[in-house]
Design a protein around this motif. Structure first.
Motif, PDB file in Angstrom:
ATOM      1  N   GLU A   1      66.915  62.687   6.329  1.00 26.97           N
ATOM      2  CA  GLU A   1      66.289  63.706   5.481  1.00 26.97           C
ATOM      3  C   GLU A   1      66.963  65.070   5.652  1.00 26.97           C
ATOM      4  O   GLU A   1      67.196  65.780   4.667  1.00 26.97           O
TER       5      GLU A   1
ATOM      6  N   LYS B   1      61.524  62.596   0.031  1.00 31.03           N
ATOM      7  CA  LYS B   1      62.114  63.820  -0.515  1.00 31.03           C
ATOM      8  C   LYS B   1      61.284  65.001  -0.030  1.00 31.03           C
ATOM      9  O   LYS B   1      60.175  64.817   0.497  1.00 31.03           O
ATOM     10  N   PRO B   2      61.763  66.231  -0.205  1.00 27.21           N
ATOM     11  CA  PRO B   2      60.993  67.399   0.239  1.00 27.21           C
ATOM     12  C   PRO B   2      59.570  67.465  -0.329  1.00 27.21           C
ATOM     13  O   PRO B   2      58.678  68.010   0.310  1.00 27.21           O
ATOM     14  N   ASP B   3      59.350  66.859  -1.519  1.00 24.10           N
ATOM     15  CA  ASP B   3      58.009  66.893  -2.110  1.00 24.10           C
ATOM     16  C   ASP B   3      57.107  65.766  -1.596  1.00 24.10           C
ATOM     17  O   ASP B   3      55.972  65.604  -2.035  1.00 24.10           O
ATOM     18  N   GLY B   4      57.628  64.947  -0.659  1.00 25.03           N
ATOM     19  CA  GLY B   4      56.836  63.882  -0.055  1.00 25.03           C
ATOM     20  C   GLY B   4      56.900  62.540  -0.760  1.00 25.03           C
ATOM     21  O   GLY B   4      56.343  61.561  -0.280  1.00 25.03           O
ATOM     22  N   THR B   5      57.593  62.474  -1.900  1.00 31.21           N
ATOM     23  CA  THR B   5      57.740  61.196  -2.599  1.00 31.21           C
ATOM     24  C   THR B   5      58.837  60.376  -1.929  1.00 31.21           C
ATOM     25  O   THR B   5      59.704  60.919  -1.247  1.00 31.21           O
TER      26      THR B   5
END
Length: 200
Positions: A78, A102-106
């Protein structure tokens, strides 16, 4: 090179057998610098992934143990991608990507073009019940665009800074990085299917 525990990665006896111990393998085993690096790997948790230009995740069934539910590897992947660096994996190496987000948690692989050891290949080598999950199935569940070619054949897949080219197990050689780049190789010795399998 790095692995979860540091030190040498175990060498699977099947990988040393006839038909699998290739000229490239012999060259590696007789290269004192390369084999020395493999025998004295860093512990992944002690490595700063931002100090490298890319991470390469080796393949083989051993990665199904070493790369799954591995917080240090998840963080390294990550961080590398968030910093615009490259992550490449082949064969079973992409199994590490399933835990990443991903940074948005998906899920990291959601919407991305990826590949890896497919379901029919796993069945052909009679390992379906011995892996924590099937890469093809898991990636599809996570919303990835899974690229599947003919069993045991090269299937390229790349998206932005991530590449997951699936190589025929006995013919795979990791790509050499450009001389100016620093590559962190997450090692697990290749475990190949037995000669009687459909992929031989």
């Amino acid at each position: 090179m790095a692995n979860p525990t540091g030190g040498p990665s175990p060498i699977d006896a099947g990988s040393m057998g006839e038909g699998f111990f290739t000229e490239a393998s012999k060259k590696f085993m007789h290269d004192s610098a390369a084999f020395g690096m493999s025998s004295h790997q860093k512990k992944l948790a002690d490595v700063d992934p931002t100090a490298y230009d890319a991470i390469y995740l080796s393949g083989g069934h051993g990665t199904c143990t070493d790369f799954v539910d591995n917080p240090a590897l998840k963080a390294a992947i990550e961080k590398c991608l968030a910093g615009g660096k490259v992550v490449a994996a082949d064969c079973h190496g992409p199994i590490a990507l399933a835990q990443c987000v991903k940074p948005d948690g998906t899920p990291l692989v959601a919407g991305m073009c990826v590949t890896g050891f497919n379901n029919s290949e796993e069945a052909a080598v009679q390992q379906t019940g011995n892996v924590p999950f099937l890469i093809e199935t898991k990636f599809t569940e996570l919303g990835a665009k899974y690229e599947k070619g003919d069993d045991c054949e090269h299937t390229p897949a790349a998206e932005n800074s991530m590449a997951t080219p699936h190589e025929r197990p006995r013919l795979a050689e990791p790509p050499a990085p450009p001389p100016s780049k620093r590559l962190l190789c997450l090692a697990r010795v290749l475990r190949v299917p037995p000669p009687s399998s459909a992929c031989s």
